[in-house]
Scaffold this active site. Structure first.
Site, PDB file in Angstrom:
ATOM      1  N   ARG A 109       2.296   9.407  -9.355  1.00  0.00           N
ATOM      2  CA  ARG A 109       2.237   8.125 -10.053  1.00  0.00           C
ATOM      3  C   ARG A 109       0.865   7.949 -10.684  1.00  0.00           C
ATOM      4  O   ARG A 109      -0.154   8.264 -10.072  1.00  0.00           O
ATOM      5  CB  ARG A 109       2.516   6.964  -9.087  1.00  0.00           C
ATOM      6  N   ARG A 116      -3.746   4.717  -1.894  1.00  0.00           N
ATOM      7  CA  ARG A 116      -3.099   4.673  -3.202  1.00  0.00           C
ATOM      8  C   ARG A 116      -3.553   5.893  -3.999  1.00  0.00           C
ATOM      9  O   ARG A 116      -4.652   5.930  -4.543  1.00  0.00           O
ATOM     10  CB  ARG A 116      -3.458   3.380  -3.935  1.00  0.00           C
ATOM     11  N   GLU A 142       2.337  -2.269   3.305  1.00  0.00           N
ATOM     12  CA  GLU A 142       3.659  -1.697   3.014  1.00  0.00           C
ATOM     13  C   GLU A 142       3.677  -0.187   3.222  1.00  0.00           C
ATOM     14  O   GLU A 142       2.809   0.529   2.743  1.00  0.00           O
ATOM     15  CB  GLU A 142       4.045  -2.031   1.573  1.00  0.00           C
ATOM     16  N   SER A 173       9.801   0.623   1.261  1.00  0.00           N
ATOM     17  CA  SER A 173      10.608  -0.378   0.557  1.00  0.00           C
ATOM     18  C   SER A 173      12.034   0.138   0.516  1.00  0.00           C
ATOM     19  O   SER A 173      12.273   1.265   0.073  1.00  0.00           O
ATOM     20  CB  SER A 173      10.101  -0.598  -0.877  1.00  0.00           C
ATOM     21  N   ARG A 209       0.789   7.281   4.026  1.00  0.00           N
ATOM     22  CA  ARG A 209       0.519   5.970   4.631  1.00  0.00           C
ATOM     23  C   ARG A 209       0.827   5.986   6.124  1.00  0.00           C
ATOM     24  O   ARG A 209       0.170   5.306   6.920  1.00  0.00           O
ATOM     25  CB  ARG A 209       1.301   4.873   3.919  1.00  0.00           C
TER      26      ARG A 209
END
Length: 430
Positions: free
Chosen positions: A262, A277, A349, A352, A391
């Site tokens: 990403r 990130r 988070e 999801s 994560r």
């Protein structure tokens, strides 16, 4: 993509759904284009019928020697041919315009999704575990003595730039163990089918799972037109693209451990320290493809699959349902699972899990044939992290940190680590 028939039948409900997302009404523009498209198609069909009828009469006029009628009919046939071409072009242009608008509009939230502007309005559903009380000031993952030798951001920056990491030694092995543990659990206990999909996909696949056209800047594209996947949701969901499957084929449940890429466009200044990130990361993804009457139960099931991973690792978490202002583009409802990070003293988070209804299936023309007969219907698709490996590594390291700089590892990882369950302050598995 949205069902144009549903918009025709209830434009007020469609606009109300958009309003919940903070968007302006769009039904009047959509229906105006749709009316022009349908009028052009109907006119083209009428002109074609007139042309067919005239074509049949041309020969008869010639046979009876009616030269004037013959010439009139022949001219009519030629005129109708040009008229049909013009009308078909108008219909095609309107269809393209309509598709562009529909492709650019997000999915509509289910009625039970809470209204809200941003993450502050998300609603907590439940919590599991109690954050451990530490008699020392907890550190973030990148500051842990046990980690510093195996998590090299400086060398990664030299090789690739910011937001990359070079992992080695014990840290790299624990990262690999986590991915194997997740995948083994999902396959052997949760009934998912393991897959190893391509990480390079075509435009059509990215359109199908709604990364395109709106979010092109969030992903990387190669010089020859492939896209690096932002998540294996893209190839796994597109397995059924363009197909009509039998209802007995459903549900299909996949799990894949892949690299993901990403660009993190628009995230400047956010989570720049450490590996929270990154441009390149690994994730164990879950994808389910179901009949419409299965998707609600499947959403709950997938959420539990992700929660169970964290429970087995002994990581405290909370599960929230995202409000309308925080939902992703393709979701009708999303459950976020947030893991406790003592170094940040907050929940972040880690998964999801979203149900998309038939939104993606319409974009990729994926349908099923009902067992009881009848016309093919669009499938429902769901996706969720099971979970983000990097994560999860952060959470394991921070929750397991000790006062002497070492890290105690979850018991369930021992079989993947040769029976060892600790990273010493010197960065060695012990």
């Amino acid at each position: 993509m949205h069902d144009i028939r549903a918009i025709r039948e209830n434009p007020e409900a469609f606009d109300a759904g958009l309003a919940r997302l903070g968007l302006d009404p769009a039904s009047s523009v959509i229906l105006d284009i749709d009316a022009r498209r349908r009028a052009a198609i109907a006119a083209a069909e009428a002109a074609q019928a007139e042309r067919n009828a005239a074509s049949k009469e041309v020969g008869a006029a010639k046979g009876r020697g009616d030269e004037a009628e013959f010439e009139r009919l022949r001219a009519l046939v030629a005129d109708k041919k040009d008229e049909i071409a013009r009308l078909e072009e108008e219909a095609k242009a309107a269809d393209t315009e309509l598709a562009a608008i529909l492709m650019g509009l997000p999915n509509l939230p289910y009625d039970d999704v809470p209204d809200g502007a941003d993450e502050a309005d998300n609603v907590e559903l439940r919590r599991w575990g109690t954050p451990r009380e530490m008699d020392f000031a907890p550190k973030e993952h990148f500051d842990l003595p046990a980690v510093q030798g195996g998590m090299d951001f400086e060398t990664a920056a030299k090789l690739s730039g910011s937001r990359f990491v070079l992992m080695s030694g014990a840290v790299a092995r624990v990262h690999r163990a986590l991915a194997q543990f997740m995948l083994d659990t999902h396959v052997t206990e949760n009934g998912l089918t393991e897959a190893i999909p391509p990480v390079l996909v075509r435009d059509e696949a990215m359109y199908g799972t709604n990364q395109l056209p709106k979010f092109a800047e969030d992903s990387y594209r190669t010089t020859n037109g492939w896209w690096l996947i932002p998540t294996s949701e893209v190839p796994l969901t597109n397995i059924v693209a363009g197909h009509i499957v039998e209802e007995s084929y459903l549900p299909r449940r996949y799990a894949a451990h892949t690299l993901c890429f990403r660009s993190e466009a628009g995230s400047a200044g956010k989570d720049t320290a450490g590996m929270l990130r990154q441009h390149q990361f690994e994730k164990v993804e879950m994808v389910s493809i179901t009949a419409p009457d299965q998707s609600e139960a499947e959403h709950a099931r997938m959420t539990r699959c992700a929660e169970d991973i964290l429970e087995r690792l002994g990581l405290p978490y909370r599960t929230v349902v995202l409000c309308t202002g925080d939902m992703g583009f393709g979701a009708r409802r999303t459950h976020d699972i947030e893991v406790w990070l003592p170094g940040q003293n907050t929940y972040r988070e880690i998964s999801s899990v979203s149900t998309c209804g038939d939104f993606q299936a319409r974009r990729m023309n994926a349908r099923f044939r009902p067992a009881g007969g009848g016309k093919p219907e669009f499938l429902h698709t769901l996706n969720g992290s099971g979970v983000a490996v990097g994560r999860c590594l952060i959470a394991v390291l921070e929750n397991g940190q000790q006062a002497d700089g070492s890290v105690d590892l979850p018991e369930v990882l021992r079989s993947y680590l040769g029976g060892r369950g600790r990273i010493t302050a010197d960065g060695v598995l012990a």
